[in-house]
Design an enzyme around this catalytic site. Structure first.
Site, short mmCIF file in Angstrom:
data_model
loop_
_atom_site.label_atom_id
_atom_site.label_comp_id
_atom_site.label_asym_id
_atom_site.label_seq_id
_atom_site.Cartn_x
_atom_site.Cartn_y
_atom_site.Cartn_z
N GLU A 176 -11.72 -6.62 -2.20
CA GLU A 176 -10.57 -6.25 -1.37
C GLU A 176 -10.88 -5.11 -0.40
O GLU A 176 -10.28 -5.02 0.67
CB GLU A 176 -9.37 -5.89 -2.25
CG GLU A 176 -8.73 -7.09 -2.94
CD GLU A 176 -9.37 -7.45 -4.27
OE1 GLU A 176 -10.45 -6.88 -4.59
OE2 GLU A 176 -8.83 -8.30 -4.99
N PHE A 236 1.39 -6.77 -16.85
CA PHE A 236 0.03 -7.17 -16.54
C PHE A 236 -0.24 -7.01 -15.04
O PHE A 236 0.53 -7.46 -14.22
CB PHE A 236 -0.19 -8.64 -16.96
CG PHE A 236 -1.56 -9.14 -16.59
CD1 PHE A 236 -2.70 -8.57 -17.14
CD2 PHE A 236 -1.72 -10.17 -15.67
CE1 PHE A 236 -3.96 -9.01 -16.79
CE2 PHE A 236 -2.99 -10.61 -15.32
CZ PHE A 236 -4.11 -10.03 -15.89
N GLN A 237 -1.33 -6.36 -14.73
CA GLN A 237 -1.75 -6.10 -13.35
C GLN A 237 -0.68 -5.38 -12.53
O GLN A 237 -0.52 -5.61 -11.34
CB GLN A 237 -2.20 -7.38 -12.66
CG GLN A 237 -3.48 -7.91 -13.29
CD GLN A 237 -4.21 -8.92 -12.43
OE1 GLN A 237 -3.60 -9.69 -11.70
NE2 GLN A 237 -5.54 -8.92 -12.53
N LYS A 262 6.60 -10.67 -7.03
CA LYS A 262 6.43 -12.12 -7.06
C LYS A 262 7.77 -12.86 -7.00
O LYS A 262 7.88 -13.89 -6.34
CB LYS A 262 5.66 -12.51 -8.34
CG LYS A 262 5.16 -13.95 -8.32
CD LYS A 262 4.21 -14.21 -9.46
CE LYS A 262 3.68 -15.65 -9.38
NZ LYS A 262 2.73 -15.94 -10.47
N MET A 270 -28.99 11.05 5.14
CA MET A 270 -28.11 12.14 5.54
C MET A 270 -28.00 13.18 4.41
O MET A 270 -27.97 14.38 4.65
CB MET A 270 -26.73 11.58 5.91
CG MET A 270 -25.79 12.59 6.50
SD MET A 270 -26.43 13.34 7.99
CE MET A 270 -25.84 12.25 9.27
#
Ligand SMILES: Cc1cc2nc3c(=O)[nH]c(=O)nc-3n(C[C@H](O)[C@H](O)[C@H](O)COP(=O)(O)OP(=O)(O)OC[C@H]3O[C@@H](n4cnc5c(N)ncnc54)[C@H](O)[C@@H]3O)c2cc1C
Ligand SMILES: Cc1ncc(C[n+]2csc(CCOP(=O)(O)OP(=O)(O)O)c2C)c(N)n1
Ligand SMILES: [Mg+2]
Lengths: 213, 600
Positions: B63, B125-126, B175, B497
């Site tokens: 993502e 959940f999630q 949802k 760097m």
């Protein structure tokens, strides 16, 4: 290379007399040259000032978290913060924040508040003209004898109401600006101050105009 | 179908399932591509995506990659980028990308799935508190609790993302809301759109302030334009107006990392980038100028160096669409809140109307001084011996691609700074880099996003071997969608760097900055289905680059370079513009001590 950029369309034009006047203006940057200009000297001032800033916001979930998160995330000082719905029809809440900082910081705070999406208006009640500010404190004092009498007497002077009493204690309700409330609490300390609960500042500009103008 | 379409045109009483409303709103907002990754909470939206073919979905592999890809898409097109991720881990994985977009003012709308409203707060959940987590890393965010608000919320999200100072906006979608039936409402149009009830950024600059700014410019003897990402944000018209104003005044111009391309590097007045790794001439011009004209730059600490010594003798003009950028880090004499294009237009008009003319004699002398600084050749390096100098590889890449429609993205590190120094941009929107957050792993997904928008262009990610490992999985995305992006790895086997700072600040103790156990990038590329190449001989650099750009598939080119090269010039942290370290005389300067040690 160095010459080319100065060859511009303006070259053939006569040197305007204005250009001279301009110089004078450019040199004098200390004063307000136009409305809304923020003088550099003001921004360089390192003194700390206390301000009350009122913010009219959409009363939506999380709006207070946005404001508080902004202060916490950017390290601004919050002395007190009050929030309540003030217009049910339009779903508006008013947040009053007592804060302190340099002019530069206060300007930043206002600009940062101003760019939050649910914010309608940000008004600096300290800078934008005279205002009234009040807060309420409940002050519990426990003691007997002379101290108890003295507490009552001072409560009287401050026009504090006694909203609870027992044989050994009072709860005073005192209303006023922050300085008055601070002073009252200070005087209660030697007289058996137990605890304090304060509402934080509610404030309005003086005069006929509302925050939305 | 025909029936449905008629009904879909205007507001109507017809009801649609939430997920369909979302896609209709995206379509109306002109979304062509969504970068995303599915999961339980967004299945209804994916189901609707499946049923249509107007919006393309690009399946990323992480993502974070989706958000950077959308950033690449947005920055290279000027449109709002769109992301779709699931609840919980989908949303938390997007956080780095969102923060990156916030710091660099990139307009995005990120749709996140959420557990059904009745489960919110139950540690379902999630479930993650996406609104809470993303509040400080978005411009704004919304939780949609009611399907009747769905269409308007998405329209508003796009409005907020693109208006004023652009930024990322999250819309959290439970949802059950996506599965409920509700009406579709079209986006407010015209005047109505401008009258959002609270968010109405000021785009027109105050004319009294502009008048004073222009007067100050006309009287300047040692002026400099200091421009930034805001000019890119303000659209191609702003770049055009900027070029006009620079030509008209004859003033020198420098730009931040984020503003490269707004003024062409081939332009007469160009000083190169300024700041920590900017050119000697740009930084000294900033230090010595008498009038500084900042357009759309935010006085970032990479640019100003030590604020106490920043351009001490100058009057400063600052044009920015965000009032909070003005007087934040540097106190300015004239602050102008407004859109870059609009203010530039007013400046031009005023300069012309008042027949101003720059002080030619003074400006000529100023340019003579600048030419002296330029003569130092601060970007000089020597390509000798058997090792490829990283600067050489990048310079050759630029020379061999400059005639093409080329977009350059970068990762973060030395290679990024060399890319900024040696790729000379002629146009805005061609240069994409993570400036504010400095996110390693930005470049490859960003390149994927750019290539999705510009199928016929050459898109090159100039990468470091350490950075590329952070989002290497997006090679799969490139392969799947036949996106012929080129990953040009400047492989110095170090987090260069970091190594450079350790050399200059920490006595050469290279703690954990060696890129140990690197993969074989050629084989890795092949395993992904890309073409892998490697070059380590300076004489073969050109041929390798030519071969790489001729291949119409994703390529990973591993350029094995000198491990010890440092990026100069450099203003060490805590130092002033006139205390730069120049590299070419082999001097790396004294160790940095005191206050500077604590700065980043
Ligand atoms: C390793 C590393 C090294 C770096 N070294 C350097 C360096 O040497 N030099 C350098 O310059 N940077 C450097 N950077 C980048 C630096 O951190 C900042 O990201 C960058 O300097 C900011 O650029 P900017 O000032 O143009 O602002 P941006 O972040 O691009 O912000 C844009 C500004 O313009 C305003 N704006 C937006 N839209 C408009 C509009 N329509 N009209 C007007 N104003 C608008 C915004 O409000 C904002 O103030 C480095 C980054 C990394 C990771
Ligand atoms: C996600 C993330 N973690 C850590 C850093 C700190 N950091 C900045 S540059 C750098 C090294 C990058 O190494 P490489 O990609 O090989 O580039 P090089 O400097 O060698 O060109 C690191 C670790 C960062 N910018 N981003
Ligand atoms: Mg490296």
């Amino acid at each position: 290379m160095a010459k080319k950029p100065v060859k511009t369309a303006a070259k053939s034009q006569p040197k305007a007399a204005k250009a001279v006047r301009v110089k004078a203006a450019a040199e004098d940057q200390s004063t307000n040259l136009y409305e809304g200009m923020i003088p550099v000297a003001r921004l360089r001032d390192k003194d700390i000032y206390r301000h009350v800033v009122s913010v009219l916001v959409d009363n939506e979930a999380g709006v207070l978290a946005r404001v508080i998160g902004l202060f916490a995330g950017r390290g601004y000082n919050i002395e007190s913060l009050t929030v309540a719905e003030v217009d049910h029809e339009r779903g508006l809440s008013r947040i009053n924040i007592a804060t302190s900082g340099t002019h530069q910081t206060i300007d930043q705070i206002k600009a940062q508040l101003g760019r939050l999406v649910p914010v309608h208006v940000v008004r600096d009640l300290t800078d934008d003209g005279p205002s009234v500010a009040r807060e309420l404190a409940l002050v519990k004092v426990a003691g007997i004898g002379e101290k108890r009498v003295e507490a009552l007497r001072i409560g009287d002077i401050f026009r504090a109401n006694v909203v609870d009493s027992s044989t050994q204690s009072f709860v005073f309700e005192v209303v006023g600006n922050t300085d008055k409330v601070d002073a009252f609490i200070e005087l209660m300390k030697p007289l058996g101050l137990v605890e304090v609960s304060r509402t934080g500042v509610a404030a309005l500009a003086r005069g006929a105009a509302g925050i939305e103008k | 179908m025909a029936e449905a379409q008629t009904a879909e045109r205007g507001d109507s009483t017809e009801k649609f399932v939430g997920a369909r409303i979302i896609l209709k709103a995206l379509e109306e907002q002109g979304v062509e591509v969504v970068f995303g990754y599915p999961g339980g909470a967004v299945l209804p939206i994916y189901d609707e995506l499946f049923k249509q073919n107007r919006i393309r979905h690009v399946l990323v592999r992480h993502e974070q990659g989706a958000v950077h890809a959308a950033e690449g898409y947005a920055r290279s097109t000027g449109k709002v980028g769109c992301v779709l991720v699931t609840s919980g881990p989908g949303a938390t994985n997007a956080v780095t990308g969102l923060t990156d977009a916030l710091m660099d003012s990139i307009p995005l709308v990120c749709l996140t799935g959420q557990v059904p409203t009745h489960l919110i707060g139950n540690d379902a959940f999630q479930e993650a508190d996406t609104i809470g987590i993303t509040r400080p890393c978005t411009k704004h965010n919304y939780l949609v609790r009611d399907v009747n608000q769905l269409a308007q919320t998405i329209h508003e999200a796009f409005y907020v993302a693109r208006s004023g100072r652009p930024g990322p906006v999250v819309v959290d979608l439970p949802k059950d809301v996506c599965m409920a039936m509700g009406p579709y409402t079209t986006a407010p149009k015209g005047v109505q759109r401008k009258q959002h009830k609270t968010y109405r950024p000021k785009t027109k600059g105050d004319s009294a302030a502009i008048a004073h700014a222009v007067a100050l410019m006309a009287a300047a003897k040692k002026p400099v334009f200091y421009t930034g990402g805001g000019v890119i944000n303000a659209g191609p018209r702003a770049s055009k107006l900027l070029r006009e104003l620079v030509a008209l005044t004859g003033f020198p111009i420098t730009s931040t990392l984020m503003g490269l391309g707004a003024y062409p590097a081939s332009g007469d007045a160009w000083l190169g980038m300024l700041g920590m790794h900017g050119t000697y001439e740009a930084n000294l011009a900033m230090h010595d100028c008498d009038v500084m004209i900042n357009i759309g730059a935010r006085f970032d600490d990479r640019v100003t160096g030590n604020l106490k010594f920043f351009s001490p003798g100058s009057k400063k003009i600052h044009v920015d669409i965000d009032a909070s950028s003005i007087n934040k880090n540097v106190i300015v004499d004239i602050g102008i809140v407004g859109d870059g294009a609009s203010v530039l237009e007013d400046m031009l008009a005023m300069w012309k109307a008042r027949r101003y003319q720059a002080d030619q004699k003074a400006i000529k002398a100023w340019w003579r001084q600048i030419e002296e600084w330029k003569a130092r050749g601060c970007l000089g390096y020597e390509q000798k011996g058997k090792l490829i100098k990283p600067q050489y590889a990048i310079q050759r890449l630029f020379e061999l691609t400059k005639h093409k429609k080329t977009y350059i993205t970068t990762e973060v590190g030395q290679h990024q700074m060399w890319a900024a120094q040696f790729c000379r941009f002629e146009e805005p929107n061609r240069w994409l880099t993570s400036g504010g957050l400095g996110t390693m792993g930005y470049g490859l997904p960003a390149a994927v996003g750019v290539q999705m928008a510009h199928r016929d262009a050459l898109v090159v990610d100039i990468a470091g071997e350490a950075s590329i490992m952070m989002n290497i999985q997006e090679l799969s995305t490139a392969v799947q969608y036949r996106l012929p992006v080129k990953v040009f790895i400047i492989n110095n086997q170090y987090m260069g760097m970091v190594r450079q700072w350790q050399e200059l600040l920490h006595g050469g103790r290279y703690s954990e900055s060696y890129s140990e156990a690197l993969p074989d990038f050629v084989k890795l590329a092949e395993a992904f289905g890309c073409v892998g190449m490697r070059v380590s001989d300076p004489k073969k650099v050109d041929d390798t680059i030519k071969e790489m750009i001729a291949i119409d598939r994703p390529v990973v080119c591993d350029v094995v370079v000198d491990q010890k090269e440092n990026c100069f010039p450099m203003i060490p942290s805590g130092k002033a513009h006139n205390e730069m370290i120049l590299g070419q005389d082999g001097k790396t300067g004294k160790p940095i001590t005191g206050e500077g040690l604590a700065l980043v």
